[in-house]
Scaffold this motif. Structure first.
Motif, short mmCIF file in Angstrom:
data_model
loop_
_atom_site.label_atom_id
_atom_site.label_comp_id
_atom_site.label_asym_id
_atom_site.label_seq_id
_atom_site.Cartn_x
_atom_site.Cartn_y
_atom_site.Cartn_z
N ILE A 1 0.86 -1.20 0.00
CA ILE A 1 0.00 0.00 0.00
C ILE A 1 0.89 1.25 0.00
O ILE A 1 1.80 1.35 0.83
CB ILE A 1 -0.93 0.00 1.23
N PRO A 2 0.67 2.19 -0.93
CA PRO A 2 1.53 3.37 -0.98
C PRO A 2 1.38 4.22 0.29
O PRO A 2 0.26 4.49 0.73
CB PRO A 2 1.03 4.15 -2.20
N ARG B 1 16.89 17.15 -0.36
CA ARG B 1 17.45 16.03 0.42
C ARG B 1 16.90 14.67 0.00
O ARG B 1 17.26 13.65 0.59
CB ARG B 1 17.15 16.26 1.91
N PHE B 2 16.03 14.66 -0.99
CA PHE B 2 15.35 13.41 -1.37
C PHE B 2 16.35 12.32 -1.78
O PHE B 2 17.25 12.54 -2.58
CB PHE B 2 14.38 13.68 -2.52
N LYS B 3 16.17 11.13 -1.21
CA LYS B 3 16.98 9.97 -1.60
C LYS B 3 16.09 8.98 -2.35
O LYS B 3 15.09 8.50 -1.78
CB LYS B 3 17.53 9.27 -0.35
N PRO B 4 16.41 8.65 -3.60
CA PRO B 4 15.58 7.68 -4.32
C PRO B 4 15.49 6.36 -3.54
O PRO B 4 16.43 5.97 -2.85
CB PRO B 4 16.34 7.48 -5.64
N TYR C 1 10.46 2.84 -3.43
CA TYR C 1 9.08 3.34 -3.55
C TYR C 1 8.98 4.45 -4.58
O TYR C 1 7.93 4.64 -5.19
CB TYR C 1 8.58 3.85 -2.18
N LEU C 2 10.06 5.20 -4.75
CA LEU C 2 9.98 6.42 -5.55
C LEU C 2 11.36 6.78 -6.10
O LEU C 2 12.34 6.79 -5.35
CB LEU C 2 9.48 7.54 -4.62
#
Length: 334
Positions: A165-166, A208-211, A214-215
């Motif tokens: 579930i996302p 700061r996003f780290k792949p 999930y994404l």
């Protein structure tokens, strides 16, 4: 390149309108879900609030199930499940059960606040006041419960295992922006009532996003207010319902969602007006052309990946029309 042709979604706090009972408010919630599904909205999220006599959104997962049951394909989810109030295992079992009945239609938005006052929070809580600090661990527990069985420990959520579930991280300050970025999860910012940190939170999350599994890239949903009507004048008049809603929040009073009025200055003092207006400052308001211009300016600044709209309007048909106008704007209809 600024894009206003983006997915749009709905947030509903399930308010009780003046003259309504709780059952009518739940029926209105379903009615709006059915209408916005037909319009082509992406998702329909229901909030969690407790000890608030003017909102029926306390048992969020039950309302989600009821909405799934009465719609066909729109994604339905939580905006959000407030994790201090719930054990992750119970959330996983409830959402796992719903995902089993309604595959690929469920979203789980998670918040770190209790969604109520401290006294009510104490009555709800599974432990005393440390659960706000365990939010990152609780999120990780849920990711594990919904993931593959071989990566889980002895305790598992049946059904729930392997449902994937996302999960969306909700925030109204910068704390959750760091967490969503670190975990590589989508981030939803509550600009509809707490716009102050929108700019800062957006930039923290994106920078700061780290792949993750999930994404691949940051995905940011901004929740804002929308009051759209046939003319600017009509929208301004209708917006007094929303202004009364925020005045209630400022005063801590429990008044149902009220019809629009001619003059708000008869109701609020100048300090109350300033507080209520600052809370609702991220609002698209007016005719189709005005909403288009405002959304374009908003997107030039924030470039959200998706807009989630909450519309506090007393007349249910006018509320539906407001959502219809927003959808026409993002679909490029003149």
């Amino acid at each position: 390149m600024t894009n206003i042709q983006i997915p749009v979604s709905v947030l509903n706090l399930a308010p009780i309108r003046k003259g309504q009972e709780a059952k009518e408010a739940i029926d209105a919630m379903v009615d709006l879900a059915q209408a916005t599904e037909k319009m082509g909205y992406s998702r329909y999220w229901i909030a969690e609030h407790h000890n608030t006599s003017t909102l029926v959104s306390s048992a969020t997962s039950i309302l989600i199930k009821h909405t799934l049951e009465n719609t066909e394909h729109i994604r339905v989810g939580s905006g959000g499940i407030m994790l201090p109030n719930h054990s992750p295992l119970i959330v996983a079992e409830q959402f796992g059960t719903m995902a089993t009945i309604y595959p690929d239609r469920l979203d789980l938005g998670l918040g770190r606040a209790p969604g109520t006052d401290m006294k009510t929070a104490s009555a709800l809580r599974r432990s005393q006041h440390d659960s706000v600090y365990t939010f990152p661990d609780d999120v990780n527990s849920l990711l594990t419960y919904f993931g593959p069985e071989e990566l889980q420990s002895y305790v598992k959520a049946y059904p729930g295992v392997g449902t994937n579930i996302p999960i969306y991280i909700l925030g109204s300050s910068t704390d959750s922006a760091y967490l969503a970025a670190q975990l590589g999860l989508p981030y939803v910012f509550a600009a509809h009532f707490a716009p102050r940190y929108l700019e800062e939170a957006t930039s923290i999350y994106r920078n700061r996003f780290k792949p993750s599994q999930y994404l691949d890239a940051p995905y940011m949903i901004v929740c804002l207010n929308v009051i759209a009507a046939e003319s600017d004048e009509e929208a301004q008049f209708e917006s007094t319902t929303m202004q009364q809603f925020f005045l209630n929040v400022v005063r801590g009073s429990q008044t149902p969602l009220s019809p629009p009025i001619e003059n708000m200055n008869q109701l609020w003092s100048e300090p109350e007006k300033q507080m209520a207006t600052s809370m609702s400052s991220v609002t698209l308001i007016g005719s189709k052309n005005s909403v288009r211009e405002q959304l374009t300016r908003f997107q030039e600044k924030y470039n959200a990946d998706e807009i989630m709209a909450v519309s506090y309007m007393y007349d249910q048909d006018k509320q539906k029309r407001s959502y219809e106008i927003l959808k026409e704007v993002v679909d490029g209809e003149m």
